[in-house]
Write an enzyme that holds these catalytic residues in place. Structure first.
Site, PDB file in Angstrom:
ATOM      1  N   HIS A  35       2.004   6.443   5.485  1.00 16.33           N
ATOM      2  CA  HIS A  35       2.407   6.145   4.412  1.00 16.33           C
ATOM      3  C   HIS A  35       2.170   4.725   3.664  1.00 16.33           C
ATOM      4  O   HIS A  35       1.802   4.541   2.611  1.00 16.33           O
ATOM      5  CB  HIS A  35       4.031   6.167   4.248  1.00 16.33           C
ATOM      6  CG  HIS A  35       4.940   6.162   3.154  1.00 16.33           C
ATOM      7  ND1 HIS A  35       5.299   7.070   2.185  1.00 16.33           N
ATOM      8  CD2 HIS A  35       5.232   4.927   2.523  1.00 16.33           C
ATOM      9  CE1 HIS A  35       5.799   6.426   0.943  1.00 16.33           C
ATOM     10  NE2 HIS A  35       5.889   5.263   1.339  1.00 16.33           N
ATOM     11  N   GLU A  36       2.465   3.700   4.564  1.00 15.53           N
ATOM     12  CA  GLU A  36       2.354   2.350   4.117  1.00 15.53           C
ATOM     13  C   GLU A  36       0.674   2.015   3.979  1.00 15.53           C
ATOM     14  O   GLU A  36       0.278   1.391   2.954  1.00 15.53           O
ATOM     15  CB  GLU A  36       2.693   1.442   5.036  1.00 15.53           C
ATOM     16  CG  GLU A  36       4.444   1.381   4.890  1.00 15.53           C
ATOM     17  CD  GLU A  36       5.203   1.379   3.869  1.00 15.53           C
ATOM     18  OE1 GLU A  36       4.544   0.643   3.024  1.00 15.53           O
ATOM     19  OE2 GLU A  36       6.341   1.869   3.772  1.00 15.53           O
TER      20      GLU A  36
ATOM     21  N   HIS B 299      -0.304   2.991   0.510  1.00 18.05           N
ATOM     22  CA  HIS B 299       0.047   1.791  -0.849  1.00 18.05           C
ATOM     23  C   HIS B 299      -0.896   0.794  -0.366  1.00 18.05           C
ATOM     24  O   HIS B 299      -1.585   0.157  -1.438  1.00 18.05           O
ATOM     25  CB  HIS B 299       1.365   0.991  -0.442  1.00 18.05           C
ATOM     26  CG  HIS B 299       2.480   2.039  -0.661  1.00 18.05           C
ATOM     27  ND1 HIS B 299       2.613   3.002  -1.796  1.00 18.05           N
ATOM     28  CD2 HIS B 299       3.519   2.376   0.038  1.00 18.05           C
ATOM     29  CE1 HIS B 299       3.576   3.606  -1.847  1.00 18.05           C
ATOM     30  NE2 HIS B 299       4.329   3.238  -0.875  1.00 18.05           N
TER      31      HIS B 299
END
Length: 447
Positions: free
Chosen positions: A22-23, A26
């Site tokens: 998920h990170e 980003h």
């Protein structure tokens, strides 16, 4: 103790993989959009491991493994040198900021597609959706389903295993309409029946009770494999190898029938007839009791071959699996969102919300079952993280996207006061959700 260790290990692996990806979403999109990344952290709190890369990014593993974050250069948080202002996140056009924020949940969905792709390529093992005799007056009984019937299709979709049937029934029940099922009888004939799902409670805790659907359980011969010391069977003089024949004159058709009969008669004194080495014998048995439930205190020999004909394996080719994985991810994402909506309306109990304790238990169990089971667990949690983060709640990615949408419409950023108020509301909402999840987890443990 081993179960606890499996749960901890499974939880750490799951959170580590899902949060990291998920990170990374980003991070990857931020770098592509020309934003300077200062830190990439898995976990919160005190850093345990730190490594600074040649490009200046600080890679960190922190003490609290319940999330993670990507820290970017931002003039709202610290002073930014004039020559680096074009690298700051808050100086980017709204389109780029939205892409960076949306990338985290999108990467969760991409990861789920990858997990499902692996599952379909490796092959999904399960039990064919052959049903036991439906409960009297249930929806299945009113549809004239019978023991041994196999559900082949539901609403036009092929049903390979009980797991697929379970998901499809929940999905169809949320629509509140009847659904047509193609059924193959034990004799091999095929027919269509209509399941009146609008008459069922949509909460998964009650849906299958209302439907009256449960897996077919091949009858097990009531031959004792062992008796437990000090239990009712041993006190009555029964031994391994004894075959149960009747109780109080009523024939015992199967071990399942006997076990069901015993559970409802805690403390009862009965006459049990059994066969031992060709001889018919009788004994008086006092049924044991544990928490008001009857207990006999013996085990039965079960052959794995009994269920061989009920096993199913569903495997696809690498190319076909891509489309199937995308369809499965879409279905589970929509189903997750529908379930959340029904929790808000009260149609589905909030007891279905799970926290870290329950997630750890399921992670450990699925890891012990095997790779495919664990991959399925990771896919579901990854989808849940993606959906949750896209909700328009301040503090979540979806809340930021909502603010960016407002900014795009009005032509200027949302005011600092609105952002601060939204952050407080979002924090309260997340705190309430986490409190509910922990409460449910503890309640499950105590029960």
């Amino acid at each position: 103790m081993m179960d606890v260790m499996w749960s901890i290990a499974g939880f750490l692996v799951a959170i580590g993989v899902l949060v990291a990806f998920h990170e990374f979403g980003h991070y990857w999109v931020a770098r592509r959009c020309g934003v300077k990344v200062l830190r990439f952290s898995i976990g919160f709190g005190k850093p345990l491991l730190t490594r600074r890369a040649a490009d200046g990014v600080e890679w960190v593993v922190s003490a609290i493994p319940l999330g993670g974050y990507v820290k970017m250069l931002d003039s709202r948080e610290a002073e930014v040198a004039e020559h680096e202002r074009h690298l700051a996140f808050d100086q980017q056009p709204v389109r780029k900021r939205a892409l960076i924020v949306a990338a985290g949940p999108v990467f969760n969905f991409i990861l789920a597609v990858f997990f499902y792709w692996l599952i379909f390529v490796v092959g999904v093992e399960g039990m064919r959706p052959v049903i036991a005799a439906p409960a009297a007056d249930s929806i299945a009984a009113r549809a004239q389903l019978q023991a041994g019937d196999e559900i082949l299709r539901l609403g036009g979709k092929d049903i390979a295993t009980w797991e697929v049937l379970h998901t499809e029934l929940i999905d169809q029940a949320l629509n509140g309409e009847s659904v047509i099922a193609d059924v193959r009888t034990a004799a091999g004939a095929t027919r269509q029946i209509e399941l009146a799902l609008q008459n069922a409670r949509i909460d998964p805790a009650h849906l299958f009770d209302d439907l009256g659907l449960r897996p077919y359980d091949p009858p097990i011969a009531p031959v004792l494999e062992s008796v437990l010391p000090g239990e009712a069977a041993e006190r009555a003089g029964l031994q391994a190898g004894d075959r149960l024949l009747s109780v109080d004159g009523e024939p015992i058709a199967s071990w399942q029938a006997w076990a069901s009969w015993v559970r409802e008669r805690a403390g009862a004194v009965v006459q049990l007839e059994f066969e031992r080495q060709g001889q018919r014998l009788q004994r008086e048995v006092i049924i044991g009791e544990v928490d008001s439930v009857g207990r006999f205190g013996a085990s039965v020999a079960v052959s794995a071959e009994m269920w061989q004909d009920l096993r199913a394996e569903h495997r696809r080719g690498p190319v076909e699996s891509v489309q199937a994985a995308m369809a499965r991810t879409w279905q589970m994402s929509a189903l997750t969102l529908k379930m959340m909506g029904r929790m808000v309306t009260g149609d589905v109990s909030v007891k279905n919300v799970s926290g870290p304790i329950q997630i750890a238990q399921v992670a450990g169990f699925s890891a012990q079952v095997g790779l495919v089971s664990f991959l399925g667990f990771l896919a579901i949690v990854s989808i849940s993280l993606g959906v949750l983060n896209l909700l328009p709640v301040p503090m979540l990615d979806g809340g930021h996207l909502l603010f960016y949408a407002v900014e795009a419409v009005k032509g200027s950023p949302v005011s600092d006061q609105t952002m601060e108020m939204g952050a407080r509301v979002g924090l309260l909402m997340l705190a309430g959700l986490m409190s509910l999840a922990f409460y449910n987890d503890i309640a499950r443990l105590l029960s």
